[in-house]
Enzyme design. Structure first.
Site, PDB file in Angstrom:
ATOM      1  N   ASP A 157      -8.043   6.510 -12.472  1.00 11.19           N
ATOM      2  CA  ASP A 157      -6.949   5.809 -11.780  1.00 11.19           C
ATOM      3  C   ASP A 157      -5.684   6.492 -12.301  1.00 11.19           C
ATOM      4  OD1 ASP A 157      -6.182   3.443  -9.992  1.00 11.19           O
ATOM      5  OD2 ASP A 157      -5.021   2.946 -11.766  1.00 11.19           O
ATOM      6  N   LYS A 207     -12.346  -3.233 -13.839  1.00  9.14           N
ATOM      7  CA  LYS A 207     -11.223  -2.311 -14.061  1.00  9.14           C
ATOM      8  C   LYS A 207     -11.001  -2.203 -15.566  1.00  9.14           C
ATOM      9  CE  LYS A 207      -8.050   0.165 -11.883  1.00  9.14           C
ATOM     10  NZ  LYS A 207      -8.182   0.904 -10.622  1.00  9.14           N
ATOM     11  N   PHE A 254       3.519  11.536  -6.229  1.00 14.61           N
ATOM     12  CA  PHE A 254       3.096  12.933  -5.996  1.00 14.61           C
ATOM     13  C   PHE A 254       1.819  13.172  -6.794  1.00 14.61           C
ATOM     14  CE2 PHE A 254       4.611  15.028  -9.999  1.00 14.61           C
ATOM     15  CZ  PHE A 254       5.302  13.952 -10.540  1.00 14.61           C
ATOM     16  N   GLY A 255       1.021  12.089  -6.927  1.00 17.49           N
ATOM     17  CA  GLY A 255      -0.207  12.186  -7.724  1.00 17.49           C
ATOM     18  C   GLY A 255      -1.410  12.500  -6.867  1.00 17.49           C
ATOM     19  N   ASN A 256      -2.553  12.145  -7.411  1.00 18.92           N
ATOM     20  CA  ASN A 256      -3.826  12.457  -6.771  1.00 18.92           C
ATOM     21  C   ASN A 256      -3.894  11.907  -5.347  1.00 18.92           C
ATOM     22  OD1 ASN A 256      -6.772  11.076  -6.396  1.00 18.92           O
ATOM     23  ND2 ASN A 256      -6.865  13.185  -7.117  1.00 18.92           N
ATOM     24  N   VAL A 257      -3.495  10.668  -5.186  1.00 19.84           N
ATOM     25  CA  VAL A 257      -3.640  10.010  -3.894  1.00 19.84           C
ATOM     26  C   VAL A 257      -2.658  10.593  -2.875  1.00 19.84           C
ATOM     27  CG1 VAL A 257      -3.448   7.791  -2.720  1.00 19.84           C
ATOM     28  CG2 VAL A 257      -4.539   7.914  -4.960  1.00 19.84           C
ATOM     29  N   ALA A 258      -1.412  10.770  -3.291  1.00 21.16           N
ATOM     30  CA  ALA A 258      -0.388  11.334  -2.402  1.00 21.16           C
ATOM     31  C   ALA A 258      -0.812  12.727  -1.933  1.00 21.16           C
ATOM     32  CB  ALA A 258       0.946  11.406  -3.140  1.00 21.16           C
TER      33      ALA A 258
HETATM   34  P1  NDP Z   1      -1.490   9.396 -10.310  1.00 21.69           P
HETATM   35  O1  NDP Z   1      -1.202   9.059 -11.715  1.00 21.69           O
HETATM   36  O2  NDP Z   1      -2.237  10.637  -9.992  1.00 21.69           O
HETATM   37  O3  NDP Z   1      -0.144   9.432  -9.449  1.00 21.69           O
HETATM   38  C1  NDP Z   1       0.777   8.368  -9.380  1.00 21.69           C
HETATM   39  C2  NDP Z   1       2.059   8.999  -8.956  1.00 21.69           C
HETATM   40  O4  NDP Z   1       3.077   8.038  -8.710  1.00 21.69           O
HETATM   41  C3  NDP Z   1       2.611   9.892 -10.021  1.00 21.69           C
HETATM   42  O5  NDP Z   1       3.185  10.984  -9.386  1.00 21.69           O
HETATM   43  C4  NDP Z   1       3.656   9.002 -10.698  1.00 21.69           C
HETATM   44  O6  NDP Z   1       4.625   9.700 -11.426  1.00 21.69           O
HETATM   45  C5  NDP Z   1       4.225   8.368  -9.498  1.00 21.69           C
HETATM   46  N1  NDP Z   1       4.963   7.170  -9.815  1.00 21.69           N
HETATM   47  C6  NDP Z   1       4.755   6.250 -10.782  1.00 21.69           C
HETATM   48  N2  NDP Z   1       5.663   5.273 -10.726  1.00 21.69           N
HETATM   49  C7  NDP Z   1       6.438   5.585  -9.677  1.00 21.69           C
HETATM   50  C8  NDP Z   1       7.562   4.985  -9.103  1.00 21.69           C
HETATM   51  N3  NDP Z   1       8.044   3.844  -9.603  1.00 21.69           N
HETATM   52  N4  NDP Z   1       8.125   5.569  -8.035  1.00 21.69           N
HETATM   53  C9  NDP Z   1       7.625   6.692  -7.515  1.00 21.69           C
HETATM   54  N5  NDP Z   1       6.565   7.333  -8.033  1.00 21.69           N
HETATM   55  C10 NDP Z   1       5.997   6.790  -9.102  1.00 21.69           C
HETATM   56  O7  NDP Z   1      -2.233   8.125  -9.693  1.00 21.69           O
HETATM   57  P2  NDP Z   1      -3.094   8.050  -8.388  1.00 21.69           P
HETATM   58  O8  NDP Z   1      -2.526   8.943  -7.353  1.00 21.69           O
HETATM   59  O9  NDP Z   1      -4.506   8.206  -8.769  1.00 21.69           O
HETATM   60  O10 NDP Z   1      -2.907   6.526  -7.979  1.00 21.69           O
HETATM   61  C11 NDP Z   1      -1.788   6.080  -7.190  1.00 21.69           C
HETATM   62  C12 NDP Z   1      -2.081   4.668  -6.691  1.00 21.69           C
HETATM   63  O11 NDP Z   1      -3.302   4.656  -5.928  1.00 21.69           O
HETATM   64  C13 NDP Z   1      -2.284   3.610  -7.781  1.00 21.69           C
HETATM   65  O12 NDP Z   1      -1.814   2.378  -7.320  1.00 21.69           O
HETATM   66  C14 NDP Z   1      -3.790   3.558  -7.930  1.00 21.69           C
HETATM   67  O13 NDP Z   1      -4.235   2.333  -8.478  1.00 21.69           O
HETATM   68  C15 NDP Z   1      -4.211   3.706  -6.483  1.00 21.69           C
HETATM   69  N6  NDP Z   1      -5.572   4.150  -6.296  1.00 21.69           N
HETATM   70  C16 NDP Z   1      -6.010   5.327  -6.816  1.00 21.69           C
HETATM   71  C17 NDP Z   1      -7.307   5.750  -6.597  1.00 21.69           C
HETATM   72  C18 NDP Z   1      -7.786   7.067  -7.041  1.00 21.69           C
HETATM   73  O14 NDP Z   1      -8.863   7.478  -6.593  1.00 21.69           O
HETATM   74  N7  NDP Z   1      -7.071   7.812  -7.862  1.00 21.69           N
HETATM   75  C19 NDP Z   1      -8.272   4.903  -5.897  1.00 21.69           C
HETATM   76  C20 NDP Z   1      -7.696   3.711  -5.331  1.00 21.69           C
HETATM   77  C21 NDP Z   1      -6.406   3.356  -5.567  1.00 21.69           C
HETATM   78  P3  NDP Z   1       4.551   9.584 -13.018  1.00 21.69           P
HETATM   79  O15 NDP Z   1       3.212  10.034 -13.433  1.00 21.69           O
HETATM   80  O16 NDP Z   1       5.632  10.491 -13.423  1.00 21.69           O
HETATM   81  O17 NDP Z   1       4.809   8.152 -13.402  1.00 21.69           O
END
Ligand code: NDP
Length: 445
Positions: free
Chosen positions: A165, A125, A237-241
């Site tokens: 990530d 990582k 509301f990121g990539n995974v959501a």
């Molecule tokens: P992103 O940066 O695309 O999205 C993360 C989201 O969570 C953003 O919308 C972020 O908002 C929000 N967020 C951050 N802190 C909080 C909080 N305290 N409460 C609510 N929302 C919050 O990341 P990913 O979607 O890529 O990753 C999300 C999770 O999945 C992480 O734990 C990551 O390690 C895991 N993961 C991701 C993979 C991938 O392929 N992308 C693979 C395996 C695991 P803001 O940006 O405003 O902080």
């Protein structure tokens, strides 16, 4: 024989000030200690000391210039934890919360997650405490160039293959790969999550969220139910959501909440149309940490400063950040009758929250199993790059689905207790651990 408490005390002494790393090791230890204590080969090989020590850790300075012409400095990391079953593999995280401890916890988790995928990938990582919020595109470009100028010394398609990530999406992967090509003059699978036109795999952007819902589907089926009609609260509301919302809708479930650090949105009608999913991407791309505009645009309710775990839903699906669901949240979910918890963020639930779900016999999928679809499709991207070929979306999706089904099966095999309860935490840890530990024995020291 290993004793839990003394092993963790020693680990804390050797790794001071690293709470996330200690938390991740403690959780795995809890599941595997009996397996290790029952096996003289593991005991003779000091397997726990060896598997909890990273092969190497790189920490480096990242200097870059902002739009005002000032020189800024950030910390860069790459943790190469264990390559017993294949090249180090694991994402890059750009977020102000990044420390050595978070890097080590994520790399440690990645070892067992990658092992579960059945693909030959070791655990690593990396990342930086760089905060992308409010940065211009050219600032992000300059940061990525500087970061890769140093990182390229330590990675390669057969040694260490980073991906995205939190804070590292397709734009950042493009800038990073561009700099790698500039410096090394090679086209290779040194990064995954690449764009479609320059070596990326179809389905990679969707893979983690899709994989999570495929896993959820298996969990629900194991209880003789289906996802059809189930309500789901998603955080982030990121990539995974985003991927999770799309696949959940396809399989007949209804995602009724998404969230950001500013609060959560309750969308009674469901986050279930292309217009809404596209808007999630727009919000993300705006580099803003708010979900409130979603509520305004689609007539949903916004709850500032709150987490979606106060809602009554069938399935809770944390998709944002480590330790985002704590004991009080778990209590609230249980009180309102949650049926399943599908942890999709890495270590998304605190240890006491996980223990509460397990004690209440609520099926709980741990992050390292649930979110393994992302790295699995990264592994498939590496295969396609080696073949100099690309597979159709349907082919990649079918392989992803198969892998998630197999991971579920492995959890059932190693995690089902005498009463029939499937402890997915235990199952995932034991299945992931055995393959790596056995490979370490085979390879000597
Ligand atoms: P992103 O940066 O695309 O999205 C993360 C989201 O969570 C953003 O919308 C972020 O908002 C929000 N967020 C951050 N802190 C909080 C909080 N305290 N409460 C609510 N929302 C919050 O990341 P990913 O979607 O890529 O990753 C999300 C999770 O999945 C992480 O734990 C990551 O390690 C895991 N993961 C991701 C993979 C991938 O392929 N992308 C693979 C395996 C695991 P803001 O940006 O405003 O902080």
């Amino acid at each position: 024989m290993y004793d839990r408490q003394s092993f963790i005390s020693e680990l804390e002494k050797r790794n001071p000030g690293e709470p996330e790393f200690i938390q991740a090791v403690s959780e795995v230890l809890e599941s595997v200690i009996d397996v290790v204590n029952d096996d003289p080969e593991y005991l003779n090989a000091n397997i726990l000391e060896r598997i909890t020590e990273p092969d190497r850790v790189f920490m480096f300075k990242v200097e870059w210039e902002n739009d005002e012409g000032e020189v800024c400095v950030n910390k860069g990391y790459r943790v190469q934890f264990n390559n017993s079953i294949g090249p180090y593999k694991g994402g890059l995280r750009f977020h102000p919360s990044v420390t050595l401890s978070t890097m080590k916890f994520l790399a440690f988790e990645q070892i067992f997650k990658n092992s579960l995928t059945t693909l030959p990938m070791g655990g690593g990582k990396g990342g930086s405490d760089f905060n992308a919020k409010g940065k211009s595109d050219t600032e992000i470009l300059r940061f990525c160039r500087s970061f890769m100028t140093e990182l390229q010394k330590y990675i390669g398609p057969e040694t260490d293959v980073p991906a995205g990530d939190i804070g590292v999406g397709s734009r950042e992967i493009g800038y990073l790969y561009g700099q790698y090509k500039r410096l090394r003059d090679e086209n290779s699978g040194v990064l995954t999550g690449k764009g479609r036109n320059w070596g990326g795999s179809l389905i990679r952007p969707e893979a983690t969220g899709y994989g999570a819902i495929y896993f959820a589907d298996e969990v629900v089926k194991a209880q003789n139910e289906t996802l059809n009609g189930k309500t789901i609260a998603v955080s982030g509301f990121g990539n995974v959501a985003w991927g999770a919302c799309i696949k959940a809708t396809e399989l007949g479930a209804k995602v009724v909440a998404i969230s950001g650090p500013d609060g959560y949105v309750y969308d009674k009608a469901g986050v279930s149309t292309k217009e809404k999913w596209d808007y999630m991407l727009e919000l993300r791309a705006s580099n803003n940490d708010v979900v409130q505009p979603y509520a305004e645009r689609f007539g949903a309710e916004f709850f500032p400063g709150k987490k979606p775990w106060e809602l009554k839903v069938d399935i809770a699906c944390p998709c944002a950040f480590q330790n985002e669901l704590n004991r009080a949240d778990a209590e609230a979910l249980i009180k309102s009758g949650v049926q399943y918890v599908v942890e999709t963020s890495n270590m998304g639930c605190t240890t006491d929250a996980v223990n509460l779900f397990l004690n209440k016999k609520i099926p709980f999928g741990p992050g390292k199993a649930v979110n393994a679809g992302g790295v699995a499709v990264s592994g498939l991207e590496m295969s396609q790059n080696s073949l100099k070929y690309s597979w159709e979306a349907e082919e990649v999706d079918a392989k992803l689905k198969r892998i998630m089904k197999d991971i579920h099966e492995a959890c059932v095999t190693d995690g089902t207790d005498a009463g029939g309860y499937i402890n997915y935490v235990k199952g995932a840890n034991i299945a992931g651990f055995r393959k790596v530990a056995d490979s370490m024995l085979d390879l000597g020291y």
